[in-house]
Motif scaffolding. Sequence first.
Motif, PDB file in Angstrom:
ATOM      1  N   GLU A 148      43.894  32.640  44.457  1.00 35.62           N
ATOM      2  CA  GLU A 148      42.820  32.742  43.364  1.00 35.62           C
ATOM      3  C   GLU A 148      43.953  33.098  41.965  1.00 35.62           C
ATOM      4  O   GLU A 148      44.734  33.790  42.457  1.00 35.62           O
ATOM      5  CB  GLU A 148      41.844  33.788  43.227  1.00 35.62           C
ATOM      6  CG  GLU A 148      40.922  33.801  44.439  1.00 35.62           C
ATOM      7  CD  GLU A 148      39.546  33.674  43.989  1.00 35.62           C
ATOM      8  OE1 GLU A 148      39.217  33.745  42.836  1.00 35.62           O
ATOM      9  OE2 GLU A 148      38.606  33.431  45.016  1.00 35.62           O
ATOM     10  N   CYS A 149      43.488  32.427  41.007  1.00 34.38           N
ATOM     11  CA  CYS A 149      44.548  32.600  39.967  1.00 34.38           C
ATOM     12  C   CYS A 149      43.546  32.365  38.730  1.00 34.38           C
ATOM     13  O   CYS A 149      42.876  31.310  38.412  1.00 34.38           O
ATOM     14  CB  CYS A 149      45.676  31.408  39.917  1.00 34.38           C
ATOM     15  SG  CYS A 149      47.006  31.971  38.485  1.00 34.38           S
ATOM     16  N   GLU A 150      43.529  33.467  37.732  1.00 35.83           N
ATOM     17  CA  GLU A 150      42.648  33.477  36.604  1.00 35.83           C
ATOM     18  C   GLU A 150      43.245  32.414  35.541  1.00 35.83           C
ATOM     19  O   GLU A 150      42.448  31.600  34.825  1.00 35.83           O
ATOM     20  CB  GLU A 150      42.439  34.654  36.001  1.00 35.83           C
ATOM     21  CG  GLU A 150      42.059  35.622  36.956  1.00 35.83           C
ATOM     22  CD  GLU A 150      40.464  35.523  37.288  1.00 35.83           C
ATOM     23  OE1 GLU A 150      39.535  34.977  36.389  1.00 35.83           O
ATOM     24  OE2 GLU A 150      40.214  35.714  38.503  1.00 35.83           O
ATOM     25  N   ASP A 151      44.482  32.281  35.355  1.00 34.16           N
ATOM     26  CA  ASP A 151      45.012  31.592  34.148  1.00 34.16           C
ATOM     27  C   ASP A 151      45.292  29.948  34.500  1.00 34.16           C
ATOM     28  O   ASP A 151      45.831  29.255  33.665  1.00 34.16           O
ATOM     29  CB  ASP A 151      46.121  32.218  33.574  1.00 34.16           C
ATOM     30  CG  ASP A 151      47.483  32.378  34.765  1.00 34.16           C
ATOM     31  OD1 ASP A 151      46.892  32.500  35.984  1.00 34.16           O
ATOM     32  OD2 ASP A 151      48.563  32.468  34.326  1.00 34.16           O
ATOM     33  N   ARG A 152      45.096  29.754  35.500  1.00 33.76           N
ATOM     34  CA  ARG A 152      45.128  28.110  35.986  1.00 33.76           C
ATOM     35  C   ARG A 152      43.742  27.614  36.364  1.00 33.76           C
ATOM     36  O   ARG A 152      43.009  28.176  37.156  1.00 33.76           O
ATOM     37  CB  ARG A 152      46.154  28.323  37.201  1.00 33.76           C
ATOM     38  CG  ARG A 152      47.583  28.455  36.981  1.00 33.76           C
ATOM     39  CD  ARG A 152      48.417  27.435  36.420  1.00 33.76           C
ATOM     40  NE  ARG A 152      49.791  27.803  36.126  1.00 33.76           N
ATOM     41  CZ  ARG A 152      50.904  27.435  36.889  1.00 33.76           C
ATOM     42  NH1 ARG A 152      50.813  26.540  37.849  1.00 33.76           N
ATOM     43  NH2 ARG A 152      51.967  27.832  36.441  1.00 33.76           N
ATOM     44  N   GLU A 153      43.857  26.296  36.073  1.00 31.58           N
ATOM     45  CA  GLU A 153      42.563  25.450  36.700  1.00 31.58           C
ATOM     46  C   GLU A 153      42.510  25.464  38.219  1.00 31.58           C
ATOM     47  O   GLU A 153      43.409  25.203  38.777  1.00 31.58           O
ATOM     48  CB  GLU A 153      42.491  24.211  35.957  1.00 31.58           C
ATOM     49  CG  GLU A 153      41.319  23.484  36.154  1.00 31.58           C
ATOM     50  CD  GLU A 153      41.457  22.346  35.154  1.00 31.58           C
ATOM     51  OE1 GLU A 153      40.835  21.051  35.689  1.00 31.58           O
ATOM     52  OE2 GLU A 153      41.778  22.239  33.966  1.00 31.58           O
ATOM     53  N   THR A 156      44.951  23.012  40.917  1.00 34.69           N
ATOM     54  CA  THR A 156      46.171  22.891  40.510  1.00 34.69           C
ATOM     55  C   THR A 156      47.354  23.587  41.484  1.00 34.69           C
ATOM     56  O   THR A 156      46.896  24.612  42.051  1.00 34.69           O
ATOM     57  CB  THR A 156      46.421  23.821  39.025  1.00 34.69           C
ATOM     58  OG1 THR A 156      45.512  23.449  38.282  1.00 34.69           O
ATOM     59  CG2 THR A 156      47.789  23.735  38.482  1.00 34.69           C
TER      60      THR A 156
END
Length: 181
Positions: A148-153, A156
């Motif tokens: 999970e990564c908030e700043d990436r779509e 990706t």
Amino acid sequence: MDKNQETKQDETKEEQESSENVIKEDNENIKEDELIKELEKKDNEIEELNDRFLRLQADFMNYKNRVEKDKENVYTHATEDIMNQLLPILDNFERALDNMDNEDSFYKGVKMIYDQILDVLKKNGLKEIQCEGEPFDPNFHHAVFAEECEDREEGTILEILQKGYMLNDKVIRPSMVKVVK
């Protein structure tokens, strides 16, 4: 001899000559018919031989193209096989270079060897698959982890775990990547 007999003889002679002429004409007609039949037969033979020649020529061209294609396939397969055997060596060189001091002369020597090997492989059609920050494509990438990564779509690529390579527009090893979930 009297005139009647002479006239009859002349008539008989004329009839005989006429019948001989008819026989001659018939013989000539028969000979012409035989010649025409013989010419037709020869024309048919020539046509058959020409057809056989054209088929043989087409078969030869097909054979030549097939042999050329087989030769190309053998070369491509052999090149791909060698590339696949050399990829783990490239990986080990990269790991070694990542764990060495950059100022060291030993590092510089190993880096030169790595660059030479990479240059030879590139000249023979090897290309690295560039993928960090790109959208995930199952044709070029193999997702090993999802994070999970908030700043990436979503979808990706976050990190490359193992580089992927292509040989002449064919994927020979997909990139092993970590993807945003």
